[in-house]
Scaffold this motif. Structure first.
Motif, short mmCIF file in Angstrom:
data_model
loop_
_atom_site.label_atom_id
_atom_site.label_comp_id
_atom_site.label_asym_id
_atom_site.label_seq_id
_atom_site.Cartn_x
_atom_site.Cartn_y
_atom_site.Cartn_z
N THR A 295 0.84 -1.19 0.00
CA THR A 295 0.00 0.00 0.00
C THR A 295 0.87 1.25 0.00
OG1 THR A 295 -1.77 1.20 1.16
CG2 THR A 295 -0.19 0.00 2.53
N ILE A 296 0.44 2.28 -0.73
CA ILE A 296 1.18 3.53 -0.82
C ILE A 296 0.21 4.69 -0.61
CG2 ILE A 296 2.93 2.60 -2.38
CD1 ILE A 296 1.41 3.96 -4.70
N LYS A 297 0.74 5.87 -0.37
CA LYS A 297 -0.10 7.05 -0.20
C LYS A 297 -0.76 7.40 -1.53
CE LYS A 297 2.48 9.09 3.65
NZ LYS A 297 3.24 10.27 4.12
N SER A 298 -1.99 7.89 -1.45
CA SER A 298 -2.74 8.18 -2.67
C SER A 298 -2.24 9.42 -3.38
CB SER A 298 -4.23 8.35 -2.34
OG SER A 298 -4.42 9.50 -1.51
N GLY A 299 -1.74 10.40 -2.61
CA GLY A 299 -1.29 11.65 -3.22
C GLY A 299 -2.38 12.67 -3.39
N ILE A 300 -3.60 12.34 -2.99
CA ILE A 300 -4.73 13.27 -3.09
C ILE A 300 -4.84 14.04 -1.78
CG2 ILE A 300 -7.23 13.45 -3.33
CD1 ILE A 300 -7.15 11.10 -5.20
N THR A 301 -4.95 15.36 -1.89
CA THR A 301 -4.92 16.22 -0.70
C THR A 301 -6.32 16.59 -0.19
OG1 THR A 301 -4.75 18.17 -2.14
CG2 THR A 301 -2.70 17.21 -1.34
N GLU A 302 -7.38 16.28 -0.95
CA GLU A 302 -8.72 16.63 -0.50
C GLU A 302 -9.02 16.00 0.85
OE1 GLU A 302 -8.04 16.16 -3.56
OE2 GLU A 302 -9.32 17.32 -4.91
N LYS A 303 -9.63 16.80 1.72
CA LYS A 303 -10.00 16.28 3.03
C LYS A 303 -11.25 15.41 2.92
CE LYS A 303 -8.03 20.01 5.81
NZ LYS A 303 -8.31 21.07 6.82
N ILE A 304 -11.23 14.30 3.64
CA ILE A 304 -12.39 13.40 3.69
C ILE A 304 -13.05 13.55 5.04
CG2 ILE A 304 -13.10 10.98 3.59
CD1 ILE A 304 -10.85 10.45 1.69
N SER A 305 -14.36 13.49 5.04
CA SER A 305 -15.14 13.79 6.25
C SER A 305 -14.86 12.86 7.40
CB SER A 305 -16.64 13.75 5.91
OG SER A 305 -17.00 12.47 5.42
N GLY A 306 -14.29 11.71 7.15
CA GLY A 306 -14.07 10.74 8.22
C GLY A 306 -15.24 9.79 8.33
N ASN A 307 -15.13 8.80 9.19
CA ASN A 307 -16.13 7.74 9.30
C ASN A 307 -17.20 8.09 10.32
OD1 ASN A 307 -13.19 5.87 9.17
ND2 ASN A 307 -14.59 6.02 7.45
N SER A 308 -18.43 7.91 9.92
CA SER A 308 -19.58 8.18 10.80
C SER A 308 -20.56 7.02 10.72
CB SER A 308 -20.28 9.48 10.38
OG SER A 308 -19.41 10.59 10.47
N ALA A 309 -21.40 6.92 11.73
CA ALA A 309 -22.48 5.93 11.71
C ALA A 309 -23.70 6.56 11.04
CB ALA A 309 -22.83 5.50 13.13
#
Length: 506
Positions: free
Chosen positions: A222-236
């Motif tokens: 596995t390697i870093k994606s290189g995409i800088t966009e922030k992702i909201s994170g995991n929620s229920a």
């Protein structure tokens, strides 16, 4: 032309009635959660909370063997256990494909979804979300031999990229790589297999899951994606309007984060389960056990259970399909225009729509009116689908008998019923027996579709073995062999019975 006009009119009427029946069900599903501000109390009164998840996403949720039994474990499961414990109710885990989870929420099949899911504005239109409980980011998975060629997503512009359907990574990769060949699959083990067999060049996946697969599967990294966009994170996720339950879970998340339970307890516990079946860890230690060796024989109970469910579904569906098929065949041959039109519309509609859509409608659509269990939904869908094809086979068999047979029987004083029962139908059955045999064999194979709603048939069990052993091909080989044994055995039985029928008829 008149007959064609009547047929078209009848079909449109049938479709309209079907649509009217479906619409209230779906609207009911949307309206029901809105009024459920006392949702939390209803869960308490019921004594259980149902968690929907897609158990192919370690370390969030995945399957493993504990004391010889298959169990769904992982970080999200531990969070759900805490929620259920603090609520004072039982936790029930309902597995299904990732892209069916939100539908399950909307149709009342589950009370909450924990599946490493990200909150998005589009999803929030359909369901409610808790606060973020974890943010692991996301990575790329590539073959070890491609490490020098692929450094991040920029090197994938003209390559094939695999992503689990319904995920935020799928939409993001389509946006970032418009020229790449995007290949969506329902299950992560399928993506890993596609990568190892050179069907795709990389997989976009949440970082914890990417690391889990890379650490436990030889030949991939596995390697870093290189995409800088922030992702909201995991929620229920929760049904729309279930504010009371959302608020309770938000308090649980606060407590989890305050005590740092995810890093201190939940992730380490998931890591221990993964290490137990790790192909790499067993190689390093040099030890082999029935579980760590990943041999298919160690999972024989899974395949036996899968065969049992497959045969059960097929047997009941064959009886249902044959009984209803006979009725539909006679209805279609009837001179009564109403009966003829109903049978024709049913047969054409069922044969003109995919079995998967029919299954999902019965489980999710009709489930908003009557809560039909997954196993029963599978049996009904397969049986009703088979009935349409059986009806046409029987109708063609009856029509193949010369009219002189009927005339001769009637001239001897036999009634219409007696003529059909003793003269026409036995000869028709002899003629159509090979076609019926093919339909029954096909039904066994088609029953595999029920795995998408969580029925533990042979396909479902093979998925579990894939996820638990991190091996893609071996479980599929065993599954193919078992299906062949069952279908070949049935074909031989049908052939023997066909010979007996021909012998008796001489």
């Amino acid at each position: 032309m008149k007959k064609l006009g009547k047929l078209i009119t009848s079909f449109l009427a049938f479709t309209l009635l079907f649509g009217l029946f479906m619409t209230p069900s779906l609207s009911h599903a949307d309206d029901q959660p809105q009024a459920n501000d006392n949702y939390l109390q209803k869960v308490k009164d019921r004594g259980k909370i149902v968690m929907g998840t897609s158990p192919d996403f370690p370390p969030y949720e995945f399957t493993t063997k504990i004391n010889g039994k298959s169990e769904i474990v992982g970080m999200d499961v531990e969070i759900s256990k805490k929620i259920a414990h603090d609520l004072g109710v039982k936790l029930v885990i309902k597995p299904m494909d990732f892209d069916s989870l939100l539908v399950a929420l909307q149709t009342g099949k589950v009370d909450m979804v924990l599946a490493g899911m990200n909150k998005t504005a589009k999803r929030e239109k359909s369901v409610d979300f808790s606060n973020k409980y974890f943010n692991g980011g996301w990575n790329l998975i590539i073959r070890q031999e491609d490490r020098d060629q692929i450094k991040d997503y920029h090197n994938l512009e003209t390559k094939a990229v695999g992503v689990q359907t319904g995920t935020i990574q799928y939409d993001l990769m389509k946006k970032k790589l418009p020229k790449a060949k995007m290949k969506g699959m329902d299950k992560n083990p399928d993506l890993i297999l596609a990568l190892k067999t050179h069907k795709i060049d990389a997989i976009a996946m949440g970082r914890p899951s990417a690391e889990a697969y890379a650490n436990n599967t030889a030949g991939i990294v596995t390697i870093k994606s290189g995409i800088t966009e922030k992702i909201s994170g995991n929620s229920a996720a929760f049904p729309k309007g279930s504010t009371s339950l959302v608020n309770f879970v938000n308090e649980e998340i606060k407590d989890i984060q305050k005590k740092d339970l995810i890093k201190k307890q939940y992730l380490p516990k998931a890591g221990k389960y993964m290490a137990a079946t790790s192909d790499k860890s067993s190689k390093k230690s040099g030890k082999k056990s029935p579980q760590s060796s990943n041999s298919m024989w160690a999972y024989k109970d899974y395949f036996i259970a899968g065969i049992g469910y497959t045969l059960l579904i097929s047997a009941i569906a064959v009886i249902l399909g044959f009984a209803l098929g006979v009725i539909l065949a006679f209805m279609r041959l009837s001179k009564n225009s109403i009966l003829h039109s109903i049978a024709t519309c049913y047969i054409e509609f069922i044969r003109g729509t995919p079995l998967m859509v029919q299954l999902l409608f019965i489980y999710f659509g009709l489930g908003t009116v009557v809560n039909i269990p997954a196993l029963v939904s599978g049996i009904i869908a397969v049986g009703l689908n088979s009935a349409a094809y059986v009806a046409e086979v029987i109708r063609s068999g009856i029509s193949s008998i010369a009219t002189g047979q009927t005339e001769a029987a009637r001239s001897l004083g036999l009634s219409k019923k007696q003529t059909m029962q003793y003269i026409i139908f036995p000869q028709a059955m002899k003629n159509i027996w090979p076609a019926l045999g093919n339909e029954f064999v096909s039904l066994i194979k088609e029953s595999s579709i029920v795995s998408i709603i969580g029925v533990k048939d042979l396909i479902y069990q093979s998925r579990i073995v894939q996820a638990d052993t991190y091996r893609g091909v071996a479980p599929l080989v065993v599954t193919m062999v078992l299906y062949f044994i069952v279908t070949f055995g049935l074909s031989r039985l049908m052939k023997l019975w066909e010979g007996k029928m021909n012998h008796d008829g001489k």
